[in-house]
Each structure stands twice: as structure tokens, then as C-alpha cells.
Design a protein around this motif. Structure first.
Motif, mmCIF file in Angstrom:
data_model
loop_
_atom_site.group_PDB
_atom_site.id
_atom_site.type_symbol
_atom_site.label_atom_id
_atom_site.label_comp_id
_atom_site.label_asym_id
_atom_site.label_seq_id
_atom_site.Cartn_x
_atom_site.Cartn_y
_atom_site.Cartn_z
ATOM 1 N N ARG A 1 0.836 -1.217 0.000
ATOM 2 C CA ARG A 1 0.000 0.000 0.000
ATOM 3 C C ARG A 1 0.863 1.256 0.000
ATOM 4 O O ARG A 1 0.562 2.223 -0.701
ATOM 5 C CB ARG A 1 -0.938 0.002 1.192
ATOM 6 C CG ARG A 1 -1.995 -1.058 1.111
ATOM 7 C CD ARG A 1 -2.990 -0.950 2.260
ATOM 8 N NE ARG A 1 -3.773 -2.147 2.406
ATOM 9 C CZ ARG A 1 -4.746 -2.533 1.611
ATOM 10 N NH1 ARG A 1 -5.053 -1.797 0.567
ATOM 11 N NH2 ARG A 1 -5.418 -3.643 1.842
ATOM 12 N N GLU A 2 1.930 1.241 0.783
ATOM 13 C CA GLU A 2 2.835 2.385 0.842
ATOM 14 C C GLU A 2 3.450 2.660 -0.538
ATOM 15 O O GLU A 2 3.454 3.794 -1.022
ATOM 16 C CB GLU A 2 3.941 2.115 1.867
ATOM 17 C CG GLU A 2 4.968 3.219 1.976
ATOM 18 C CD GLU A 2 6.120 2.878 2.923
ATOM 19 O OE1 GLU A 2 7.060 3.685 2.966
ATOM 20 O OE2 GLU A 2 6.090 1.821 3.591
ATOM 21 N N LEU A 3 3.935 1.622 -1.193
ATOM 22 C CA LEU A 3 4.534 1.775 -2.521
ATOM 23 C C LEU A 3 3.498 2.215 -3.542
ATOM 24 O O LEU A 3 3.769 3.066 -4.391
ATOM 25 C CB LEU A 3 5.188 0.461 -2.952
ATOM 26 C CG LEU A 3 6.344 -0.028 -2.079
ATOM 27 C CD1 LEU A 3 6.804 -1.407 -2.541
ATOM 28 C CD2 LEU A 3 7.495 0.961 -2.059
ATOM 29 N N ALA A 4 2.302 1.633 -3.466
ATOM 30 C CA ALA A 4 1.238 1.985 -4.403
ATOM 31 C C ALA A 4 0.850 3.456 -4.266
ATOM 32 O O ALA A 4 0.608 4.129 -5.271
ATOM 33 C CB ALA A 4 0.021 1.086 -4.184
ATOM 34 N N GLN A 5 0.804 3.958 -3.040
ATOM 35 C CA GLN A 5 0.477 5.371 -2.838
ATOM 36 C C GLN A 5 1.544 6.269 -3.448
ATOM 37 O O GLN A 5 1.226 7.273 -4.090
ATOM 38 C CB GLN A 5 0.310 5.671 -1.351
ATOM 39 C CG GLN A 5 -0.953 5.096 -0.766
ATOM 40 C CD GLN A 5 -1.027 5.248 0.741
ATOM 41 O OE1 GLN A 5 -0.028 5.566 1.401
ATOM 42 N NE2 GLN A 5 -2.203 5.022 1.300
ATOM 43 N N GLN A 6 2.805 5.891 -3.269
ATOM 44 C CA GLN A 6 3.888 6.687 -3.845
ATOM 45 C C GLN A 6 3.829 6.684 -5.376
ATOM 46 O O GLN A 6 4.003 7.727 -6.017
ATOM 47 C CB GLN A 6 5.245 6.156 -3.382
ATOM 48 C CG GLN A 6 5.516 6.366 -1.914
ATOM 49 C CD GLN A 6 6.862 5.799 -1.531
ATOM 50 O OE1 GLN A 6 7.885 6.208 -2.074
ATOM 51 N NE2 GLN A 6 6.874 4.857 -0.616
ATOM 52 N N LEU A 7 3.585 5.503 -5.965
ATOM 53 C CA LEU A 7 3.478 5.425 -7.429
ATOM 54 C C LEU A 7 2.271 6.197 -7.932
ATOM 55 O O LEU A 7 2.330 6.837 -8.984
ATOM 56 C CB LEU A 7 3.412 3.970 -7.885
ATOM 57 C CG LEU A 7 4.722 3.189 -7.840
ATOM 58 C CD1 LEU A 7 4.481 1.741 -8.241
ATOM 59 C CD2 LEU A 7 5.785 3.829 -8.720
ATOM 60 N N ALA A 8 1.160 6.142 -7.199
ATOM 61 C CA ALA A 8 -0.042 6.871 -7.609
ATOM 62 C C ALA A 8 0.213 8.377 -7.611
ATOM 63 O O ALA A 8 -0.239 9.085 -8.519
ATOM 64 C CB ALA A 8 -1.214 6.518 -6.694
ATOM 65 N N GLN A 9 0.950 8.869 -6.623
ATOM 66 C CA GLN A 9 1.291 10.295 -6.583
ATOM 67 C C GLN A 9 2.141 10.674 -7.792
ATOM 68 O O GLN A 9 1.911 11.700 -8.433
ATOM 69 C CB GLN A 9 2.021 10.637 -5.289
ATOM 70 C CG GLN A 9 1.144 10.562 -4.071
ATOM 71 C CD GLN A 9 1.924 10.673 -2.772
ATOM 72 O OE1 GLN A 9 3.155 10.614 -2.746
ATOM 73 N NE2 GLN A 9 1.208 10.827 -1.673
#
Length: 149
Positions: A32-40
Motif C-alpha cells: 500500500r505504501e509503494l502503491a500510494q507513492q506510485l499513484a502520486q
């Protein structure tokens, strides 16, 4: 872009990271942490006309280790390659190699979000190398997307 769209993008990225092959599966909550960073990053790059062309490539790396991925890039097309790593990671580096094994782009700054821009001269297979330079745990988790316009 609305906040619900950003949340939806983050959820889709998290699912993609969790559904990766077993050898590269990222455990929650790191996925989830990585996905949030990629989404940003994806929101910012979408505003510049980029769309995801490949990825996410994800997994875990110990300090001083690396992993490589092969991608096909087209001549004359603009690419941005974005890497992210979890909060325990202090520095991850990214390099792109051409067919002659020459570095054509790299981000080796002391940071947790390497970004490279590349416009290949020839269409073909290129190698993306991620190197975990500094990691406070074993392993640190990472994810990479390739964007094109």
C-alpha cells in the motif's frame, strides 16, 4: 483530479503489487505504501502527458543488492522511469542500459525516489537496474513504473 480518483488509483496499484508473482510479492502494508507513492507520481506525470507503459515491477532487496528488468522502448519516444521504496529504505538507485550495455540514463542521488528521463535512439530491449544502496531492514521493498508520452 478528485481525491476519490487518487484513492482508486492507489488501490489499483496496491492490488497490482500484491498480485505480483510469488518471487516478487510485496507484503501489506508495504504494498500500500509503494502503491500510494506510485499513484502520486502517476498523477504528476499524467499532467505532463505521460501514461504507464510498463510496471509495476516490484520486490524486495537487501542492502547492496540489485535486480534487473528488461523492457522494450521505442526510438524517439519520451520515457520517465520512476522507482519508489518503503520508509525503511534510505537510498535506491536506478540505471537504464542499452543493447550495448552502456548506461543511457541514471539517478544515483542519495534519495528514495529515483527518476530518470530517457529518449532512446533505437527501438529495442533496454535493461532497468535497481540497486538498494542503503536499507534499514532486510529486505526493503521497492516498485518501479515506466511511463511514456
Amino acid at each position: 483530479m478528485g481525491s476519490w480518483v487518487k484513492k482508486a488509483l492507489g488501490a489499483v496499484c496496491a492490488l497490482a503489487l500484491l498480485a505480483a508473482p510469488a518471487s516478487a510479492q510485496v507484503p501489506d502494508p508495504f504494498a500500500r505504501e509503494l502503491a500510494q507513492q506510485l499513484a502520486q507520481a502517476e498523477v504528476i506525470l499524467a499532467n505532463e502527458g505521460y501514461v504507464r507503459a510498463a510496471g509495476p515491477f516490484a520486490g524486495g532487496l537487501s542492502q547492496r543488492s540489485s535486480r534487473e528488468y528488461n523492457v522494450t522502448l521505442r526510438a524517439g519516444q519520451d520515457y520517465r522511469i520512476v522507482g519508489v521504496c518503503d520508509s525503511r529504505c534510505r537510498d535506491i538507485d536506478l540505471r537504464v542500459f542499452d543493447q550495448n550495455n552502456s548506461v543511457i540514463a541514471q539517478d544515483v542521488l542519495a534519495d528514495r525516489v529515483p527518476v530518470v528521463q530517457v529518449r532512446p535512439r533505437a527501438t529495442g530491449q533496454y535493461r532497468i537496474e535497481l540497486s538498494m544502496y542503503a536499507c534499514g531492514a532486510q529486505p526493503c521493498w521497492y516498485a518501479v513504473n515506466v511511463y511514456a508520452r
